[in-house]
Design an enzyme around this catalytic site. Structure first.
Site, PDB file in Angstrom:
ATOM      1  N   ASP A  90       0.824  -1.210   0.000  1.00 28.64           N
ATOM      2  CA  ASP A  90       0.000   0.000   0.000  1.00 28.64           C
ATOM      3  C   ASP A  90       0.860   1.264   0.000  1.00 28.64           C
ATOM      4  O   ASP A  90       1.451   1.600   1.028  1.00 28.64           O
ATOM      5  CB  ASP A  90      -0.873  -0.055   1.264  1.00 28.64           C
ATOM      6  N   ASP A 273      -1.651   6.017  -5.088  1.00 27.99           N
ATOM      7  CA  ASP A 273      -1.950   5.062  -4.012  1.00 27.99           C
ATOM      8  C   ASP A 273      -2.325   3.684  -4.551  1.00 27.99           C
ATOM      9  O   ASP A 273      -3.437   3.479  -5.046  1.00 27.99           O
ATOM     10  CB  ASP A 273      -3.085   5.617  -3.136  1.00 27.99           C
TER      11      ASP A 273
END
Ligand code: NAG
Length: 376
Positions: A90, A273
């Site tokens: 992530d 992201d």
């Protein structure tokens, strides 16, 4: 002769890279739709893409939100001998956490692999508690330090969180824990993020990583220590970051459809992201884009389009640092059992997996830059 040298140097460099295969599992949306539970979950756990990006001083916990379309994960080993976990890599958070043995089966969110610290000879308990905040409250866990195995590389004395309770929606995500790849400014007090340790411990040739996200179940990869030209075509277009202390922040100059500016007319600040499935943007801009695509809004706020003739929809062109990145409908229309949605949702600007599938993404920490190249 010179090109032979260049080729050799290139081979040497690309051999120093570590490749972690990523799998594309079924999304929570797919799993829940199959069981007829999606509506119920969506109502209970509304998606709030802003949750993880609030300034840390406004919250005491690591925020989590239910993004039902996240699909990629890879394997890491924790401890000695390694216990294996599937994690979401992530770039929108900085902490590492996995479920602990104390996460019992009475808590269905914990229906995942669990770390047994007694079975690791290198585990050291931390003193700080660990919190993960959900939309429905937050759950506490503990912390510790241990050796983390990524591919053939071992990062020593890595600080990480061990969850003890998890929200029910976690049961349907395809991964057990999260490995954060954002900057130290976002990490829990107690230790540097894993990528900093990896670099400081001299485990990688360059202080960068890159990701190739395939649309297929297999073939995606996280590359540690550099970039690999076999996963992209053309050259990497580099974009300077701003405020490179927390997230992978870049400026989008404008977004066009057929030569018309449809969003970010006065530029936008966006986060790259890998832990967000779609492209998120300010409400008015996203409404405008979805309007150009002829999308209508369903009861969950998702922008839906007819699944027929999606190939006739226009490219959406992102102008960033003087470069143009065109996103075709094959990249931004998402299909599931319930129909087709556009990959554009309201919130703070985030370029998520919908963007990264089309563009191989390099994250260069030494030079504070993000690079995009057409994915091969
Ligand atoms: C955890 O590991 C210890 C040490 O190997 C072992 O004795 C114990 O049974 C394990 N606990 C569980 C629940 O597997």
């Amino acid at each position: 002769m010179k090109s032979a040298f260049v080729l050799l140097a290139f081979l040497a460099l690309s051999q120093g890279l570590l490749r972690i295969p990523l799998m594309r599992g079924k999304s929570a949306r797919q799993l829940l739709e199959e069981r007829g539970l999606f509506e119920e979950y969506r109502k209970k756990f509304p998606y709030n893409p802003a949750a993880k990006f609030l300034p840390r001083n406004e919250q005491s916990a690591v925020p989590m939100t239910f993004d039902p379309d996240i699909t990629y994960y890879g394997e890491i080993g924790v401890g000695t001998p390694p216990q294996f976990f599937k994690v979401l890599f992530d770039t929108g958070s900085s902490d590492l956490w996995v479920p602990s043995m104390s996460c019992t089966s009475t808590n269905s969110g914990c229906d995942h692999a669990k770390f047994n610290s007694s079975a690791s000879s290198t585990f050291q308990a931390g003193t700080k508690p660990f919190y993960i905040m959900y939309n429905s409250g937050f759950a506490a866990g503990s912390t510790g330090y241990d050796t983390i195995k990524l591919s053939d590389l071992y990062v020593e004395h890595q600080f990480f969180g061990l969850t003890e309770t998890e929200a029910v929606f976690m049961m349907s995500v395809p991964w057990d824990g999260i490995l954060g790849l954002a900057f130290p400014g976002m990490s829990l007090e107690g230790g540097p993020p894993i990528f900093d340790n990896m670099w400081n411990q001299g485990k990688i040739p360059q202080n960068m990583f890159s990701m190739y996200l395939s649309s297929s179940v297999e073939g995606s990869v996280l590359i540690l220590g550099g970039t690999d030209p076999s996963y992209y075509t053309g050259s990497i277009k580099w974009i300077p970051l701003f405020r490179a202390t927390n997230f992978w922040n870049i400026h989008i100059q404008s977004i066009n459809i057929d030569g018309n500016t449809v969003a970010c007319s006065a530029s936008c600040e966006a986060i790259v992201d890998s832990g967000t499935s779609v492209i998120i943007g300010s409400g008015q801009d996203i409404n405008n884009i979805n309007g150009w695509l002829g999308a209508s809004t369903d009861q969950y706020g998702d922008a839906v389009v007819s699944c027929s003739n999606t190939n006739l929809l226009p490219d959406i062109v992102f102008n960033i640092n003087g470069y143009s990145f065109a996103l075709p409908p094959s990249a931004y229309v998402m299909k599931s059992a319930s129909g087709c949605r556009t990959g554009f949702a309201p919130g703070p600007w985030i370029l998520g997996e919908v963007f990264m599938r089309q563009f191989y993404t390099a994250f260069d920490i030494s030079n504070n830059m993000v690079g995009f190249a057409q994915a091969a």
